[in-house]
Design an enzyme around this catalytic site. Structure first.
Site, mmCIF file in Angstrom:
data_model
loop_
_atom_site.group_PDB
_atom_site.id
_atom_site.type_symbol
_atom_site.label_atom_id
_atom_site.label_comp_id
_atom_site.label_asym_id
_atom_site.label_seq_id
_atom_site.Cartn_x
_atom_site.Cartn_y
_atom_site.Cartn_z
ATOM 1 N N GLY A 51 103.275 -44.834 -49.042
ATOM 2 C CA GLY A 51 104.299 -45.364 -48.141
ATOM 3 C C GLY A 51 105.589 -45.660 -48.890
ATOM 4 O O GLY A 51 105.765 -45.276 -50.054
ATOM 5 N N LYS B 260 110.601 -48.467 -53.197
ATOM 6 C CA LYS B 260 109.202 -48.836 -53.129
ATOM 7 C C LYS B 260 108.957 -50.080 -53.976
ATOM 8 O O LYS B 260 109.793 -50.457 -54.774
ATOM 9 C CB LYS B 260 108.326 -47.689 -53.656
ATOM 10 C CG LYS B 260 108.334 -46.480 -52.724
ATOM 11 C CD LYS B 260 107.372 -45.382 -53.169
ATOM 12 C CE LYS B 260 106.026 -45.849 -53.547
ATOM 13 N NZ LYS B 260 105.323 -46.684 -52.557
ATOM 14 N N GLY B 261 107.784 -50.695 -53.773
ATOM 15 C CA GLY B 261 107.432 -51.850 -54.600
ATOM 16 C C GLY B 261 107.344 -53.151 -53.835
ATOM 17 O O GLY B 261 107.119 -54.205 -54.430
ATOM 18 N N GLY B 262 107.496 -53.066 -52.498
ATOM 19 C CA GLY B 262 107.331 -54.280 -51.691
ATOM 20 C C GLY B 262 105.960 -54.908 -51.926
ATOM 21 O O GLY B 262 105.799 -56.126 -51.897
ATOM 22 N N GLY B 263 104.964 -54.058 -52.192
ATOM 23 C CA GLY B 263 103.610 -54.550 -52.479
ATOM 24 C C GLY B 263 103.374 -54.766 -53.967
ATOM 25 O O GLY B 263 102.270 -55.142 -54.367
ATOM 26 N N THR C 59 100.540 -48.996 -44.626
ATOM 27 C CA THR C 59 100.555 -47.629 -44.081
ATOM 28 C C THR C 59 99.477 -46.803 -44.775
ATOM 29 O O THR C 59 98.744 -46.038 -44.125
ATOM 30 C CB THR C 59 101.946 -46.981 -44.254
ATOM 31 O OG1 THR C 59 102.945 -47.944 -43.922
ATOM 32 C CG2 THR C 59 102.112 -45.762 -43.370
ATOM 33 N N THR D 100 99.771 -47.384 -52.066
ATOM 34 C CA THR D 100 99.411 -48.779 -51.778
ATOM 35 C C THR D 100 100.201 -49.278 -50.565
ATOM 36 O O THR D 100 101.352 -48.875 -50.372
ATOM 37 C CB THR D 100 99.745 -49.654 -53.006
ATOM 38 O OG1 THR D 100 98.984 -49.177 -54.117
ATOM 39 C CG2 THR D 100 99.408 -51.117 -52.776
ATOM 40 N N GLY D 101 99.575 -50.183 -49.793
ATOM 41 C CA GLY D 101 100.298 -50.825 -48.692
ATOM 42 C C GLY D 101 99.578 -50.664 -47.364
ATOM 43 O O GLY D 101 98.515 -50.033 -47.284
ATOM 44 N N GLU E 44 102.428 -46.528 -58.894
ATOM 45 C CA GLU E 44 102.825 -45.559 -57.862
ATOM 46 C C GLU E 44 103.733 -44.485 -58.473
ATOM 47 O O GLU E 44 103.596 -43.287 -58.175
ATOM 48 C CB GLU E 44 103.540 -46.267 -56.720
ATOM 49 C CG GLU E 44 102.603 -47.150 -55.911
ATOM 50 C CD GLU E 44 103.304 -48.024 -54.883
ATOM 51 O OE1 GLU E 44 102.633 -48.458 -53.942
ATOM 52 O OE2 GLU E 44 104.511 -48.283 -55.011
HETATM 53 C C1 5RP Z 1 103.791 -50.939 -52.528
HETATM 54 C C2 5RP Z 1 104.718 -50.016 -51.840
HETATM 55 C C3 5RP Z 1 104.438 -49.698 -50.413
HETATM 56 O O1 5RP Z 1 104.363 -48.329 -50.255
HETATM 57 C C4 5RP Z 1 105.563 -50.237 -49.574
HETATM 58 O O2 5RP Z 1 105.718 -51.622 -49.846
HETATM 59 C C5 5RP Z 1 105.287 -50.043 -48.080
HETATM 60 O O3 5RP Z 1 104.250 -50.871 -47.668
HETATM 61 P P1 5RP Z 1 103.766 -50.916 -46.162
HETATM 62 O O4 5RP Z 1 103.136 -49.604 -45.865
HETATM 63 O O5 5RP Z 1 102.766 -52.069 -46.137
HETATM 64 O O6 5RP Z 1 104.959 -51.210 -45.282
HETATM 65 O O7 5RP Z 1 105.665 -49.507 -52.384
HETATM 66 O O8 5RP Z 1 104.214 -51.211 -53.838
#
Ligand code: 5RP
Length: 228
Positions: A93, A105-108, A42, A39-40, A114
């Site tokens: 990503g 991870k987990g910004g999204g 990238t 997810t995200g 995941e």
């Molecule tokens: C989502 C994630 C993403 O992989 C992570 O936040 C990176 O996101 P991006 O590719 O938008 O920078 O862990 O839960």
């Protein structure tokens, strides 16, 4: 005053790096296989690259509702993980990564699914831009998914460890849970911290990927992609 020109050019640079790492991941995808997809943004670049190769994969296992929508729009069938017996590769990503391929991870907010798909996959290929490569994890606030009724309890338990847990207000995960973003950690031993925080009652998933790190890290740079 904010200099929007330089912000935009940084965004463009970072997007180009994400796209480079995403395109480099295509060579890890076996034709006619079932692929795990993270997810995200990238991963969004990666799905665009997949969409340009119709028929390359048989189907995908998705790590979030957002990714499922993007995959369907690209004409890719989605399978339930419970119906899949082999998942050779997972592409995702990260928010931070070390050269030992341990991740935050987990910004999204998709960290739980995941982590499940990463655990099911034989190989986890992580795609990032070089701004996310760090010596020590923790400058990026560590996401922790919690059962909603335990949110304040878990936050207090984390704060006894000298960190600050901030509720991601208004955000509900695909699993119906809440996220705490933990600030002020300098993570010397990611594996120990992943285990320790994971044992707090009410925690669903800690956004550290140390017990199951990436197998390959593809880092998009200004000129190409570094494989670690
Ligand atoms: C989502 C994630 C993403 O992989 C992570 O936040 C990176 O996101 P991006 O590719 O938008 O920078 O862990 O839960």
């Amino acid at each position: 005053m904010i200099d929007t020109r330089s912000a935009n050019s940084n965004d463009t640079d970072s997007h180009a790096k994400k796209r480079r790492s995403a395109e480099a991941a295509l060579r890890f995808v076996a034709a006619d296989s079932v692929l795990g997809v993270g997810t995200g943004s990238t991963v969004g670049c990666f799905i665009e690259a997949l969409a340009a190769r119709p028929g390359l994969i048989r189907a995908a296992v998705s790590s979030s509702e957002a990714t499922s929508r993007q995959l369907r729009a690209a004409g890719i069938e989605i399978l339930d993980l419970n119906d899949v017996t082999a998942l050779p590769v997972y592409i995702d990503g990260a928010d931070e990564a070390t050269r030992t391929r341990q991740l935050i991870k987990g910004g999204g907010g998709a960290l739980t699914r995941e982590k499940i798909v990463a655990a099911a996959a034989d190989r986890f290929i992580c795609i990032i831009d070089d701004g996310k490569l760090v010596e020590t994890l923790g400058a990026f606030p560590l996401p922790i998914e919690v059962i909603p009724m335990a949110r304040a309890l878990v936050a207090r338990m984390i704060e006894t460890r000298g960190a600050r847990a901030v509720w991601r207000r208004g955000f509900v995960t695909d699993n119906g849970n809440h996220i705490l973003d933990v600030h002020g950690l300098s993570i010397r031993d990611p594996l120990a911290l992943e285990r320790e925080l994971g044992e707090i009652t009410g925690v669903v998933t800690v956004g550290l990927f140390a017990a199951r790190p990436a197998d390959v890290l593809l880092v998009g740079t200004a000129t190409g992609t570094e494989a670690i």
